[in-house]
Motif scaffolding. Structure first.
Motif, PDB file in Angstrom:
ATOM      1  N   UNK A  98       0.767  -0.809  -0.402  1.00 28.25           N
ATOM      2  CA  UNK A  98       0.305  -0.202  -0.360  1.00 28.25           C
ATOM      3  C   UNK A  98       0.879   1.268   0.006  1.00 28.25           C
ATOM      4  N   UNK A  99       0.353   2.287  -0.654  1.00 29.61           N
ATOM      5  CA  UNK A  99       0.995   3.844   0.174  1.00 29.61           C
ATOM      6  C   UNK A  99       0.075   4.709  -0.180  1.00 29.61           C
ATOM      7  N   UNK A 100       0.195   5.184   1.658  1.00 33.40           N
ATOM      8  CA  UNK A 100      -0.926   6.348   2.438  1.00 33.40           C
ATOM      9  C   UNK A 100      -0.184   7.456   1.658  1.00 33.40           C
ATOM     10  N   UNK A 101      -0.733   8.254   0.125  1.00 33.76           N
ATOM     11  CA  UNK A 101      -0.831   9.560  -0.690  1.00 33.76           C
ATOM     12  C   UNK A 101      -1.663  10.285   0.610  1.00 33.76           C
ATOM     13  N   UNK A 102      -0.677  11.544   1.156  1.00 39.00           N
ATOM     14  CA  UNK A 102      -1.392  13.012   0.946  1.00 39.00           C
ATOM     15  C   UNK A 102      -1.014  14.302   0.095  1.00 39.00           C
ATOM     16  N   UNK A 103      -1.876  15.260   0.299  1.00 40.45           N
ATOM     17  CA  UNK A 103      -1.576  16.601  -1.125  1.00 40.45           C
ATOM     18  C   UNK A 103       0.167  16.276  -0.760  1.00 40.45           C
ATOM     19  N   UNK A 104       0.601  16.813  -2.057  1.00 43.25           N
ATOM     20  CA  UNK A 104      -0.368  17.429  -3.516  1.00 43.25           C
ATOM     21  C   UNK A 104      -0.852  15.909  -4.164  1.00 43.25           C
ATOM     22  N   UNK A 105      -0.316  14.766  -3.547  1.00 38.14           N
ATOM     23  CA  UNK A 105      -0.943  13.470  -4.943  1.00 38.14           C
ATOM     24  C   UNK A 105      -2.424  13.775  -4.601  1.00 38.14           C
ATOM     25  N   UNK A 106      -2.438  12.833  -6.410  1.00 39.23           N
ATOM     26  CA  UNK A 106      -4.571  12.706  -6.564  1.00 39.23           C
ATOM     27  C   UNK A 106      -3.843  11.206  -6.933  1.00 39.23           C
ATOM     28  N   UNK A 107      -5.154  10.664  -7.193  1.00 43.16           N
ATOM     29  CA  UNK A 107      -5.124  10.046  -8.220  1.00 43.16           C
ATOM     30  C   UNK A 107      -5.444  10.699  -9.727  1.00 43.16           C
ATOM     31  N   UNK A 108      -5.735   9.304 -11.083  1.00 39.82           N
ATOM     32  CA  UNK A 108      -5.717  10.355 -12.146  1.00 39.82           C
ATOM     33  C   UNK A 108      -6.727  10.985 -12.703  1.00 39.82           C
ATOM     34  N   UNK A 109      -8.106  10.287 -11.509  1.00 36.63           N
ATOM     35  CA  UNK A 109      -9.424  10.526 -11.871  1.00 36.63           C
ATOM     36  C   UNK A 109      -9.378  12.274 -10.757  1.00 36.63           C
ATOM     37  N   UNK A 110      -8.894  12.870 -10.239  1.00 34.31           N
ATOM     38  CA  UNK A 110      -8.585  14.013  -9.545  1.00 34.31           C
ATOM     39  C   UNK A 110      -9.097  13.727  -8.320  1.00 34.31           C
ATOM     40  N   UNK A 111      -9.244  13.049  -7.792  1.00 35.60           N
ATOM     41  CA  UNK A 111      -9.127  12.459  -5.971  1.00 35.60           C
ATOM     42  C   UNK A 111      -7.992  13.044  -4.920  1.00 35.60           C
ATOM     43  N   UNK A 112      -7.941  14.034  -4.002  1.00 36.11           N
ATOM     44  CA  UNK A 112      -6.888  14.102  -3.468  1.00 36.11           C
ATOM     45  C   UNK A 112      -7.759  13.732  -2.162  1.00 36.11           C
ATOM     46  N   UNK A 113      -6.125  14.404  -0.979  1.00 33.69           N
ATOM     47  CA  UNK A 113      -6.973  15.034   0.277  1.00 33.69           C
ATOM     48  C   UNK A 113      -7.683  16.038  -0.325  1.00 33.69           C
ATOM     49  N   UNK A 114      -8.422  16.103   0.392  1.00 36.81           N
ATOM     50  CA  UNK A 114      -9.509  17.479   0.606  1.00 36.81           C
ATOM     51  C   UNK A 114     -10.636  17.482  -0.577  1.00 36.81           C
ATOM     52  N   UNK A 115     -10.874  16.321  -1.353  1.00 34.53           N
ATOM     53  CA  UNK A 115     -11.334  16.370  -2.377  1.00 34.53           C
ATOM     54  C   UNK A 115     -13.082  16.501  -1.785  1.00 34.53           C
TER      55      UNK A 115
END
Length: 182
Positions: A98-115
């Motif tokens: 697994x990878x825990x991703x925080x900002x500024x990371x997003x999925x290819x669909x544009x979902x990130x922390x804060x979405x």
């Protein structure tokens, strides 16, 4: 699972719950494309179901260390990824699961922390709802699965607080058992 991984995941979940009580971000600009032809949001880095361009789900700690991507020489609860300070790896039996991703990371669909959670549901309509146990400080989740991989979006009902990607079984297990990367 290593004890340090359990402790770190529990710590991250608690910290995420506490952080959820502060101001909320409006999130990234909407992305019109769906999963099949998604374009990344320009101000973010993309983490997908395979990981990052230089960090693949399923890679071993030894492989990533030899390539200079995994660093264990810093004072942290676990190894860090060079060049990806907001991403925490979770290893089980020497494999990246697994990878825990925080900002500024997003999925290819544009979902990130804060979405907004509504955006997650629009981008991943088949995502399974996961309810946190009552009386805990854990977040609810949405599990968007594709084959043996998945995104786990931890949220407070309004916005996403953490994006986790990797093997679907490990993402589900993480949610139910409350583990983290350390």
């Amino acid at each position: 699972m290593k004890l340090r991984q359990f402790v770190f995941i529990a710590t991250l979940l608690t910290a995420a719950a506490i952080a959820g009580s502060g101001p909320r971000s409006a999130g990234p600009a909407p992305v019109d494309s769906g999963p099949a032809n998604a374009e990344p949001v320009s101000h973010t880095e993309v983490v997908d179901l395979n990981g990052l361009p230089d960090v693949e789900i399923g890679a071993t700690e030894e492989e990533l260390t030899a390539r200079g991507i995994l660093r264990a020489d810093v004072d942290a609860c676990g190894p860090l990824l060079t060049g990806h300070e907001t991403v925490s790896p979770v290893f089980v039996d020497d494999r990246l699961v697994l990878l825990w991703a925080g900002e500024p990371m997003s999925t290819p669909e544009g979902v990130s922390a804060g979405s907004p959670v509504a955006e997650v549901r629009a981008r991943y309509p088949a995502a399974s709802r996961l309810d946190a146990p009552q009386g805990t400080y854990r977040f609810d989740g949405l599990l968007a699965r594709r084959g043996d991989r998945a995104y786990l979006f931890l949220h407070d009902g309004e916005v996403v607080h953490k994006v986790i990607t990797g093997y679907a079984d490990w993402a589900r297990r993480l949610f139910h058992e409350g583990h983290g990367p350390c």
